[in-house]
Every structure is written in structure tokens, then in C-alpha cells.
Design an enzyme around this catalytic site. Structure first.
Site, PDB file in Angstrom:
ATOM      1  N   CYS A 119       0.946  -1.316   0.099  1.00 49.21           N
ATOM      2  CA  CYS A 119       0.033  -0.012  -0.050  1.00 49.21           C
ATOM      3  C   CYS A 119       0.782   1.041  -0.003  1.00 49.21           C
ATOM      4  O   CYS A 119       0.301   2.304  -0.220  1.00 49.21           O
ATOM      5  CB  CYS A 119      -0.844   0.151   1.256  1.00 49.21           C
ATOM      6  SG  CYS A 119      -2.114  -1.380   1.374  1.00 49.21           S
ATOM      7  N   HIS A 260      -3.289   7.164   2.142  1.00 48.74           N
ATOM      8  CA  HIS A 260      -3.733   5.752   1.808  1.00 48.74           C
ATOM      9  C   HIS A 260      -5.159   5.520   2.462  1.00 48.74           C
ATOM     10  O   HIS A 260      -5.107   5.577   3.557  1.00 48.74           O
ATOM     11  CB  HIS A 260      -2.627   4.791   2.300  1.00 48.74           C
ATOM     12  CG  HIS A 260      -3.111   3.439   2.121  1.00 48.74           C
ATOM     13  ND1 HIS A 260      -3.843   3.001   0.711  1.00 48.74           N
ATOM     14  CD2 HIS A 260      -3.116   2.129   2.739  1.00 48.74           C
ATOM     15  CE1 HIS A 260      -4.177   1.589   1.123  1.00 48.74           C
ATOM     16  NE2 HIS A 260      -3.740   1.273   2.244  1.00 48.74           N
ATOM     17  N   ASN A 290     -10.440   0.080  -0.571  1.00 47.67           N
ATOM     18  CA  ASN A 290      -8.911   0.294  -0.273  1.00 47.67           C
ATOM     19  C   ASN A 290      -8.183  -0.239  -1.973  1.00 47.67           C
ATOM     20  O   ASN A 290      -8.197  -1.691  -2.096  1.00 47.67           O
ATOM     21  CB  ASN A 290      -8.432  -0.541   0.816  1.00 47.67           C
ATOM     22  CG  ASN A 290      -6.975  -0.785   1.162  1.00 47.67           C
ATOM     23  OD1 ASN A 290      -6.184  -0.308   0.115  1.00 47.67           O
ATOM     24  ND2 ASN A 290      -6.748  -1.110   2.120  1.00 47.67           N
TER      25      ASN A 290
HETATM   26  N1  ACO Z   1     -19.532  -9.476   7.075  1.00 51.49           N
HETATM   27  C1  ACO Z   1     -19.972  -9.650   8.162  1.00 51.49           C
HETATM   28  N2  ACO Z   1     -19.381 -10.035   8.979  1.00 51.49           N
HETATM   29  C2  ACO Z   1     -18.024 -10.352   8.983  1.00 51.49           C
HETATM   30  C3  ACO Z   1     -17.293  -9.982   7.890  1.00 51.49           C
HETATM   31  C4  ACO Z   1     -17.978  -9.715   6.660  1.00 51.49           C
HETATM   32  N3  ACO Z   1     -17.632  -9.095   5.701  1.00 51.49           N
HETATM   33  N4  ACO Z   1     -16.040 -10.470   8.200  1.00 51.49           N
HETATM   34  C5  ACO Z   1     -15.969 -10.616   9.468  1.00 51.49           C
HETATM   35  N5  ACO Z   1     -17.209 -10.905  10.011  1.00 51.49           N
HETATM   36  C6  ACO Z   1     -17.381 -11.337  11.320  1.00 51.49           C
HETATM   37  C7  ACO Z   1     -16.375 -12.088  11.857  1.00 51.49           C
HETATM   38  O1  ACO Z   1     -16.577 -13.413  11.578  1.00 51.49           O
HETATM   39  C8  ACO Z   1     -16.640 -12.014  13.293  1.00 51.49           C
HETATM   40  O2  ACO Z   1     -17.633 -12.874  13.719  1.00 51.49           O
HETATM   41  P1  ACO Z   1     -17.780 -13.503  15.406  1.00 51.49           P
HETATM   42  O3  ACO Z   1     -17.475 -12.421  16.200  1.00 51.49           O
HETATM   43  O4  ACO Z   1     -18.837 -14.429  15.182  1.00 51.49           O
HETATM   44  O5  ACO Z   1     -16.364 -14.229  15.025  1.00 51.49           O
HETATM   45  C9  ACO Z   1     -17.116 -10.361  13.631  1.00 51.49           C
HETATM   46  O6  ACO Z   1     -17.451 -10.157  12.271  1.00 51.49           O
HETATM   47  C10 ACO Z   1     -16.012  -9.552  13.858  1.00 51.49           C
HETATM   48  O7  ACO Z   1     -14.842  -9.816  12.994  1.00 51.49           O
HETATM   49  P2  ACO Z   1     -13.702  -9.056  13.353  1.00 51.49           P
HETATM   50  O8  ACO Z   1     -12.548  -9.509  12.175  1.00 51.49           O
HETATM   51  O9  ACO Z   1     -13.133  -8.913  14.737  1.00 51.49           O
HETATM   52  O10 ACO Z   1     -14.096  -7.520  12.669  1.00 51.49           O
HETATM   53  P3  ACO Z   1     -13.511  -6.137  13.044  1.00 51.49           P
HETATM   54  O11 ACO Z   1     -14.281  -5.468  13.663  1.00 51.49           O
HETATM   55  O12 ACO Z   1     -12.014  -6.245  13.546  1.00 51.49           O
HETATM   56  O13 ACO Z   1     -13.288  -5.659  11.393  1.00 51.49           O
HETATM   57  C11 ACO Z   1     -11.815  -5.455   9.434  1.00 51.49           C
HETATM   58  C12 ACO Z   1     -12.800  -6.509  10.404  1.00 51.49           C
HETATM   59  C13 ACO Z   1     -12.906  -4.598   8.794  1.00 51.49           C
HETATM   60  C14 ACO Z   1     -11.167  -6.083   8.539  1.00 51.49           C
HETATM   61  C15 ACO Z   1     -11.106  -4.650  10.492  1.00 51.49           C
HETATM   62  O14 ACO Z   1      -9.993  -5.627  11.294  1.00 51.49           O
HETATM   63  C16 ACO Z   1     -10.115  -3.639   9.677  1.00 51.49           C
HETATM   64  O15 ACO Z   1     -10.483  -2.745   9.258  1.00 51.49           O
HETATM   65  N6  ACO Z   1      -8.756  -4.022   9.872  1.00 51.49           N
HETATM   66  C17 ACO Z   1      -7.990  -3.297   9.055  1.00 51.49           C
HETATM   67  C18 ACO Z   1      -7.599  -3.907   7.862  1.00 51.49           C
HETATM   68  C19 ACO Z   1      -7.115  -3.106   6.678  1.00 51.49           C
HETATM   69  O16 ACO Z   1      -7.732  -1.958   6.910  1.00 51.49           O
HETATM   70  N7  ACO Z   1      -6.694  -3.646   5.759  1.00 51.49           N
HETATM   71  C20 ACO Z   1      -6.015  -2.804   4.760  1.00 51.49           C
HETATM   72  C21 ACO Z   1      -5.314  -3.322   3.996  1.00 51.49           C
HETATM   73  S1  ACO Z   1      -3.513  -3.243   4.668  1.00 51.49           S
HETATM   74  C22 ACO Z   1      -3.636  -1.438   4.639  1.00 51.49           C
HETATM   75  O17 ACO Z   1      -3.955  -0.964   3.486  1.00 51.49           O
HETATM   76  C23 ACO Z   1      -2.620  -1.078   5.530  1.00 51.49           C
END
Ligand code: ACO
Length: 333
Positions: A119, A260, A290
Site C-alpha cells: 500500500c 492511503h 482500499n
Molecule cells: N461481513 C459480516 N461479518 C463479518 C465479515 C463480513 N464481511 N467479516 C468478518 N465478519 C465477522 C467475523 O466473522 C466476526 O464474527 P464472530 O464475532 O462471530 O467471530 C465478526 O464479524 C468480527 O470480526 P472482526 O475481524 O473482529 O471484525 P473487525 O471489527 O475487526 O473488522 C476489519 C474487520 C474491517 C477487517 C478490521 O479488522 C479492519 O479494518 N482491519 C484493518 C484492515 C485493513 O484496513 N486492511 C487494509 C489492508 S492493509 C492496509 O491498507 C494498511
């Protein structure tokens, strides 16, 4: 030998490209167990652009963005003596995407290479281009940040696939007699110890122990969302604060913070903690998701076209991503 005259760098023009096909959260609802509400609330994303793999990809998006940046600069490909393409989704490891793009835009025999910093691809490439121009070795550089993330996404993995889209941003940088113009401060960092939080395995032996029991598709991005979130929030804030401290500039002296587009919550958390008004740290993640190395260049181009910054203004570029990597560049336009 005559000593080099100090020089600066002028942002001559920018361009961007996204594929026409829109993948809305509602489309994802039909493909997997998710909802528009969940995605929008957790990430700020409503829709993203996705390549048609039969005719579009990293190469075509990057080429189109550079063509537009050249048009905006009033320059031709033959005026460039270097093309740098920041990407982690190049179609082929050899030749580089940059070589093919340089040839298509008529930049032969300009030097050309790809730069892999996930990224951070665009911000790293801009910093490197500025340094090479200041070294006296190059006069005009085409810089591209592009990723067709849809080519590296497992659409059965709802935790990763909802985040990403495809896009390219480009800039043309030209040697300028004013040394105070261009990138006046830059930082580039990496910590490979965190690589397994964000990686694209090609072979089974590259999958780390802790991920082996999960359903993994080779060639597809794996992400530890919680760890990446923690890393991004901390590094984002530190990187912006370091850029301000390093230049002695206050938030009120910065026209735009071009970040980003990782996740709206990550951007907002850092923005609020530093005390930056929302209009100075714009987001377009709602429409484009993203797009990895494509995102900062895409946003920079949109802001330039909207007249959000002009000659003499300061613009801060910031990114963080796989590697793990993080980087900033403070530009005097
Ligand atoms: N739809 C519905 N539910 C979902 C989804 C989805 N797409 N994805 C995961 N869940 C569920 C999970 O299974 C979990 O269920 P459970 O509690 O029954 O186990 C629940 O939602 C919570 O999951 P988490 O992974 O804890 O969700 P979180 O609130 O952390 O959000 C996310 C996930 C959005 C990916 C978050 O962790 C995030 O934004 N992380 C940063 C990632 C990022 O920005 N990456 C970019 C790439 S790298 C970069 O650019 C730097």
C-alpha cells in the site's frame, strides 16, 4: 567535474484510472454472508471498482493513469527519462510493469522499474523519484501507484474481499531550479517481522504455521485484520506527527493530507487524535475501497483536479501497508 547545482522538483501533472465495473456492497451480499451495513460501519466502504480480467489489469490501469498525467503536464512520453511503478500485483515478475508502460507511452529508452511496497507503493515511489531528480541523474520521472487487488482476492474470504478495489494514480515530476520545491521531508520504513499479517503466498511452504489450518488459496491475500488495524492506527498517527515535527509546519499550514485509503475508521481515529479538520484529510474510500498502491495517487489526482491545492501549497502524502511498511512525504507544490 562541475559540482551539481541544487535543484527542486515540480509536480507537473497528475492522472488516475479506475475500471468502469462497480462492485457494490449489495453485490457482495449476494456473493457471501455479509451486509452493506456491516461493511459500511466497519470500513466506510460502499462500493469499489473491479477489473474485467479479460481486458483490464494493473498494466492497463497504470498506463492509462500515466497517459492522463502526461496530458495534464503538457508533456509526452519521450520527455521522461525514468518510469517507476509502485505495485504488488504486476501481471508478470518479468518484465516489470513499468517497462511495458514506458514503452506504451513512448518513453523508450527511459529507465523503468517496479517498486514493491504494497500500500506504500505510490508514496515510496514519489519519494524515490524526488531523490533521484535531486541527485542530478534524472530530469523527468513518471511515477505510478497501481494495484488490481481483485486479481489477488479470494471472494470466499469475507474478512478480506470486502475491503479492496482496483485503481491507479500517477504523477509527472520534473527538475525545477527552486530547491524549496518538491519533497521537502520524507520518511520510509519497514518492519519485516510483521510480514505474515498481510501477505500473498505463492507456495504452500510460504504459509506461516498459524495460518495453515485455515482455507487458503495460493495467490490470494491473507490478512490479520485486527493486527493490521492496530499497526495502522499507531503508525499513521506517528508518521503524520513526525512529518509535522520534521518540517516545523502546523496543521493550518498544510493544504491537504493525502492518505492511503485503508479503512475510514483508521483514518478518522488518527485524524481526530492529531486534530486535523475533515476537509484537510479527505476520504474517497466509500466509492473506491482500499486500492493498495493505487489509493494515494488516485486521491491526489482528484484533489488536484478539484483545485484543493496549488503552487506554493504544502501537501502531505502518508501510507502504511504490507511488509509491514510505512512512509510519508511532505511536498511543496
Ligand atoms: N461481513 C459480516 N461479518 C463479518 C465479515 C463480513 N464481511 N467479516 C468478518 N465478519 C465477522 C467475523 O466473522 C466476526 O464474527 P464472530 O464475532 O462471530 O467471530 C465478526 O464479524 C468480527 O470480526 P472482526 O475481524 O473482529 O471484525 P473487525 O471489527 O475487526 O473488522 C476489519 C474487520 C474491517 C477487517 C478490521 O479488522 C479492519 O479494518 N482491519 C484493518 C484492515 C485493513 O484496513 N486492511 C487494509 C489492508 S492493509 C492496509 O491498507 C494498511
Amino acid at each position: 567535474m562541475k559540482p551539481l547545482e541544487p535543484c527542486g522538483v515540480r509536480l507537473a501533472g497528475t492522472g488516475s484510472a479506475v475500471p468502469p465495473q462497480v462492485l457494490h456492497n449489495r453485490d457482495l451480499e449476494r456473493m457471501m454472508d455479509t451486509s452493506d451495513e456491516w461493511i459500511a460501519q466497519r470500513t466506510g466502504i460502499r462500493e469499489r471498482r473491479i477489473c474485467d480480467p479479460t481486458k483490464e489489469g494493473t498494466f492497463t490501469l497504470g498506463r492509462d493513469a500515466l497517459v492522463r498525467a502526461l496530458e495534464a503536464s503538457g508533456m509526452a512520453g519521450k520527455d521522461l527519462d525514468l518510469v517507476i511503478c509502485g505495485t504488488c500485483t504486476g501481471e508478470m515478475p518479468c518484465p516489470s510493469t513499468a517497462c511495458r508502460i514506458a514503452s506504451e507511452v513512448g518513453a523508450t529508452p527511459a529507465a523503468a522499474f517496479d517498486l514493491t511496497a504494497a500500500c506504500c507503493g505510490f508514496v515510496y515511489s514519489m519519494n524515490v523519484a524526488d531523490s533521484l531528480i535531486r541527485s542530478g541523474r534524472f530530469r523527468a520521472v513518471g511515477v505510478i501507484g497501481v494495484d488490481a487487488m481483485s486479481t489477488a482476492i479470494d471472494y470466499d474470504d469475507r474478512s478480506v474481499s470486502i475491503l479492496f478495489g482496483d485503481a491507479a494514480g500517477a504523477a509527472v515530476l520534473v527538475r525545477d531550479p527552486d530547491p524549496t520545491r518538491g519533497c521537502i521531508y520524507q520518511r520510509m520504513h519497514a518492519d519485516g517481522a510483521g510480514w505474515s499479517n498481510l501477505y500473498i503466498p505463492r507456495r504452500p511452504q510460504e504459509v506461516p504455521e498459524e495460518d495453515r489450518d485455515n482455507p487458503i488459496k495460493l495467490g490470494c491475500l491473507r490478512m490479520n485484520g485486527r493486527e493490521v488495524f492496530r499497526f495502522a492506527v499507531t503508525k499513521f498517527r506517528e508518521t503524520v506527527e513526525d512529518a509535522l515535527a520534521g518540517t516545523g509546519l502546523g496543521v493550518d499550514q498544510i493544504a491537504q493530507f493525502v492518505c492511503h485509503q485503508s479503512n475510514q475508521r483508521i483514518i478518522e481515529a488518527a485524524r481526530e487524535k492529531i486534530g486535523i479538520p475533515p476537509e484537510k484529510m479527505p476520504v474517497n474510500i466509500d466509492r473506491f475501497g482500499n486500492s493498495s498502491a493505487g489509493s494515494a495517487g488516485l486521491l491526489l489526482d482528484q484533489l488536484r483536479r478539484d483545485g484543493k491545492f496549488g503552487v506554493g501549497d504544502h501537501v502531505v502524502l502518508v501510507a502504511f501497508g504490507g511488509g509491514l511498511t510505512w512512509a510519508s512525504g511532505v511536498w511543496r507544490i
